[in-house]
Design a protein around this motif. Structure first.
Motif, PDB file in Angstrom:
ATOM      1  N   ARG A   1     -11.493 -13.157  -7.403  1.00 24.00           N
ATOM      2  CA  ARG A   1     -11.816 -11.727  -7.315  1.00 24.00           C
ATOM      3  C   ARG A   1     -11.243 -11.104  -6.038  1.00 24.00           C
ATOM      4  O   ARG A   1     -10.700  -9.999  -6.067  1.00 24.00           O
ATOM      5  N   VAL A   2     -11.349 -11.843  -4.932  1.00 21.92           N
ATOM      6  CA  VAL A   2     -10.783 -11.345  -3.671  1.00 21.92           C
ATOM      7  C   VAL A   2      -9.266 -11.240  -3.782  1.00 21.92           C
ATOM      8  O   VAL A   2      -8.671 -10.262  -3.316  1.00 21.92           O
ATOM      9  N   LEU A   3      -8.631 -12.223  -4.386  1.00 12.16           N
ATOM     10  CA  LEU A   3      -7.176 -12.161  -4.568  1.00 12.16           C
ATOM     11  C   LEU A   3      -6.771 -10.977  -5.445  1.00 12.16           C
ATOM     12  O   LEU A   3      -5.746 -10.332  -5.184  1.00 12.16           O
ATOM     13  N   PHE A   4      -7.535 -10.686  -6.475  1.00 10.08           N
ATOM     14  CA  PHE A   4      -7.282  -9.498  -7.294  1.00 10.08           C
ATOM     15  C   PHE A   4      -7.344  -8.233  -6.437  1.00 10.08           C
ATOM     16  O   PHE A   4      -6.480  -7.366  -6.518  1.00 10.08           O
ATOM     17  N   ALA A   5      -8.365  -8.140  -5.607  1.00 12.37           N
ATOM     18  CA  ALA A   5      -8.536  -6.946  -4.778  1.00 12.37           C
ATOM     19  C   ALA A   5      -7.416  -6.813  -3.743  1.00 12.37           C
ATOM     20  O   ALA A   5      -6.864  -5.722  -3.556  1.00 12.37           O
ATOM     21  N   VAL A   6      -7.061  -7.906  -3.091  1.00  7.08           N
ATOM     22  CA  VAL A   6      -6.016  -7.863  -2.066  1.00  7.08           C
ATOM     23  C   VAL A   6      -4.668  -7.524  -2.682  1.00  7.08           C
ATOM     24  O   VAL A   6      -3.930  -6.669  -2.158  1.00  7.08           O
ATOM     25  N   THR A   7      -4.320  -8.163  -3.776  1.00  7.04           N
ATOM     26  CA  THR A   7      -3.032  -7.847  -4.416  1.00  7.04           C
ATOM     27  C   THR A   7      -3.027  -6.420  -4.953  1.00  7.04           C
ATOM     28  O   THR A   7      -1.993  -5.770  -4.972  1.00  7.04           O
ATOM     29  N   GLY A   8      -4.184  -5.946  -5.388  1.00 11.32           N
ATOM     30  CA  GLY A   8      -4.269  -4.555  -5.827  1.00 11.32           C
ATOM     31  C   GLY A   8      -4.007  -3.584  -4.692  1.00 11.32           C
ATOM     32  O   GLY A   8      -3.323  -2.570  -4.853  1.00 11.32           O
ATOM     33  N   LEU A   9      -4.549  -3.878  -3.520  1.00 10.95           N
ATOM     34  CA  LEU A   9      -4.316  -3.017  -2.353  1.00 10.95           C
ATOM     35  C   LEU A   9      -2.871  -3.091  -1.871  1.00 10.95           C
ATOM     36  O   LEU A   9      -2.280  -2.076  -1.502  1.00 10.95           O
ATOM     37  N   LEU A  10      -2.305  -4.301  -1.864  1.00 13.27           N
ATOM     38  CA  LEU A  10      -0.940  -4.473  -1.365  1.00 13.27           C
ATOM     39  C   LEU A  10       0.120  -3.871  -2.292  1.00 13.27           C
ATOM     40  O   LEU A  10       1.200  -3.503  -1.832  1.00 13.27           O
ATOM     41  N   THR A  11      -0.180  -3.794  -3.570  1.00 15.51           N
ATOM     42  CA  THR A  11       0.799  -3.252  -4.521  1.00 15.51           C
ATOM     43  C   THR A  11       0.490  -1.818  -4.924  1.00 15.51           C
ATOM     44  O   THR A  11       1.125  -1.292  -5.836  1.00 15.51           O
ATOM     45  N   GLY A  12      -0.453  -1.201  -4.277  1.00 16.39           N
ATOM     46  CA  GLY A  12      -0.793   0.180  -4.607  1.00 16.39           C
ATOM     47  C   GLY A  12      -1.504   0.315  -5.942  1.00 16.39           C
ATOM     48  O   GLY A  12      -1.443   1.363  -6.582  1.00 16.39           O
ATOM     49  N   GLY A  13      -2.164  -0.733  -6.388  1.00 18.04           N
ATOM     50  CA  GLY A  13      -2.921  -0.675  -7.631  1.00 18.04           C
ATOM     51  C   GLY A  13      -2.172  -1.171  -8.853  1.00 18.04           C
ATOM     52  O   GLY A  13      -2.760  -1.327  -9.917  1.00 18.04           O
ATOM     53  N   ILE A  14      -0.894  -1.431  -8.715  1.00 14.01           N
ATOM     54  CA  ILE A  14      -0.107  -1.875  -9.876  1.00 14.01           C
ATOM     55  C   ILE A  14      -0.562  -3.246 -10.359  1.00 14.01           C
ATOM     56  O   ILE A  14      -0.639  -3.496 -11.560  1.00 14.01           O
ATOM     57  N   ALA A  15      -0.888  -4.142  -9.431  1.00 12.68           N
ATOM     58  CA  ALA A  15      -1.330  -5.489  -9.805  1.00 12.68           C
ATOM     59  C   ALA A  15      -2.658  -5.463 -10.563  1.00 12.68           C
ATOM     60  O   ALA A  15      -2.960  -6.392 -11.312  1.00 12.68           O
ATOM     61  N   LEU A  16      -3.441  -4.413 -10.373  1.00 12.94           N
ATOM     62  CA  LEU A  16      -4.723  -4.325 -11.081  1.00 12.94           C
ATOM     63  C   LEU A  16      -4.550  -4.078 -12.576  1.00 12.94           C
ATOM     64  O   LEU A  16      -5.507  -4.219 -13.337  1.00 12.94           O
ATOM     65  N   LEU A  17      -3.361  -3.736 -13.001  1.00 13.54           N
ATOM     66  CA  LEU A  17      -3.101  -3.588 -14.436  1.00 13.54           C
ATOM     67  C   LEU A  17      -3.163  -4.933 -15.155  1.00 13.54           C
ATOM     68  O   LEU A  17      -3.366  -4.978 -16.374  1.00 13.54           O
ATOM     69  N   ALA A  18      -3.002  -6.011 -14.406  1.00 11.00           N
ATOM     70  CA  ALA A  18      -3.075  -7.342 -15.015  1.00 11.00           C
ATOM     71  C   ALA A  18      -4.476  -7.643 -15.532  1.00 11.00           C
ATOM     72  O   ALA A  18      -4.636  -8.368 -16.515  1.00 11.00           O
ATOM     73  N   TYR A  19      -5.500  -7.102 -14.889  1.00  9.90           N
ATOM     74  CA  TYR A  19      -6.879  -7.404 -15.285  1.00  9.90           C
ATOM     75  C   TYR A  19      -7.189  -6.953 -16.716  1.00  9.90           C
ATOM     76  O   TYR A  19      -7.644  -7.767 -17.527  1.00  9.90           O
ATOM     77  N   PRO A  20      -6.958  -5.688 -17.085  1.00  7.44           N
ATOM     78  CA  PRO A  20      -7.260  -5.318 -18.480  1.00  7.44           C
ATOM     79  C   PRO A  20      -6.346  -6.010 -19.489  1.00  7.44           C
ATOM     80  O   PRO A  20      -6.769  -6.268 -20.624  1.00  7.44           O
ATOM     81  N   ILE A  21      -5.135  -6.352 -19.065  1.00  7.54           N
ATOM     82  CA  ILE A  21      -4.246  -7.079 -19.983  1.00  7.54           C
ATOM     83  C   ILE A  21      -4.811  -8.471 -20.254  1.00  7.54           C
ATOM     84  O   ILE A  21      -4.859  -8.920 -21.407  1.00  7.54           O
ATOM     85  N   MET A  22      -5.256  -9.162 -19.187  1.00  6.57           N
ATOM     86  CA  MET A  22      -5.852 -10.488 -19.375  1.00  6.57           C
ATOM     87  C   MET A  22      -7.175 -10.391 -20.127  1.00  6.57           C
ATOM     88  O   MET A  22      -7.514 -11.277 -20.905  1.00  6.57           O
ATOM     89  N   TRP A  23      -7.918  -9.317 -19.906  1.00  9.80           N
ATOM     90  CA  TRP A  23      -9.175  -9.100 -20.630  1.00  9.80           C
ATOM     91  C   TRP A  23      -8.904  -9.046 -22.129  1.00  9.80           C
ATOM     92  O   TRP A  23      -9.638  -9.608 -22.936  1.00  9.80           O
ATOM     93  N   PHE A  24      -7.822  -8.389 -22.487  1.00  8.16           N
ATOM     94  CA  PHE A  24      -7.457  -8.254 -23.896  1.00  8.16           C
ATOM     95  C   PHE A  24      -6.914  -9.564 -24.469  1.00  8.16           C
ATOM     96  O   PHE A  24      -7.213  -9.918 -25.614  1.00  8.16           O
ATOM     97  N   LEU A  25      -6.140 -10.316 -23.673  1.00 13.98           N
ATOM     98  CA  LEU A  25      -5.464 -11.504 -24.186  1.00 13.98           C
ATOM     99  C   LEU A  25      -6.298 -12.781 -24.129  1.00 13.98           C
ATOM    100  O   LEU A  25      -6.124 -13.662 -24.973  1.00 13.98           O
ATOM    101  N   MET A  26      -7.174 -12.908 -23.138  1.00 11.50           N
ATOM    102  CA  MET A  26      -7.974 -14.134 -23.004  1.00 11.50           C
ATOM    103  C   MET A  26      -9.119 -14.125 -24.018  1.00 11.50           C
ATOM    104  O   MET A  26      -9.910 -13.186 -24.043  1.00 11.50           O
ATOM    105  N   PRO A  27      -9.218 -15.166 -24.836  1.00  9.65           N
ATOM    106  CA  PRO A  27     -10.334 -15.207 -25.785  1.00  9.65           C
ATOM    107  C   PRO A  27     -11.651 -15.501 -25.074  1.00  9.65           C
ATOM    108  O   PRO A  27     -11.676 -16.110 -24.006  1.00  9.65           O
TER     109      PRO A  27
END
Length: 92
Positions: free
Chosen positions: A42-68
Motif C-alpha cells: 500500500r505504501v509503495l502504491f502511494a509513493v509511486t502515485g505521488l512520484l508519477t503524478g497519479g498515473i501509477a494509481l491507474l494500475a489499481y483499478p485495472i488490477m481490481w478488474f483483472l484479479m479474481p
C-alpha cells in the motif's frame, strides 16, 4: 509417489482475498503472492502515485478488474510448508 492435496492447488495464485482488504484487496493479494506485508504494498502504491503524478494509481483499478476474488473457503497464502519445530526444552 507424491501426494497432492486436492483442496489446495500446487502453485500460488494471484487473487484478491475476501478477509484482509482495505478497498478491494489488490494490495493484500499482491502482498500474499510475493510474501511481503500488504502495508508495504500500500505504501509503495502511494509513493509511486505521488512520484508519477497519479498515473501509477491507474494500475489499481485495472488490477481490481483483472484479479479474481479468492473463493470463500480457500486457505490464505502464504500457507505453512512445514510443521513448527517442537518447543525447547522438550516437555515430558
Amino acid at each position: 509417489m507424491t501426494h497432492t492435496d486436492p483442496t489446495q492447488p500446487p502453485y500460488k495464485q494471484l487473487r484478491r482475498p475476501v478477509t484482509d482488504r482495505m478497498v478491494a484487496g489488490v494490495a493484500s493479494g499482491l502482498g500474499r503472492y510475493f510474501a511481503v506485508d500488504p502495508t508495504l504494498v500500500r505504501v509503495l502504491f502511494a509513493v509511486t502515485g505521488l512520484l508519477t503524478g497519479g498515473i501509477a494509481l491507474l494500475a489499481y483499478p485495472i488490477m481490481w478488474f483483472l484479479m479474481p476474488e479468492e473463493p470463500a473457503g480457500a486457505p490464505a497464502w502464504p500457507r505453512p510448508t512445514q510443521q513448527a519445530p517442537p518447543a525447547w526444552p522438550p516437555t515430558a
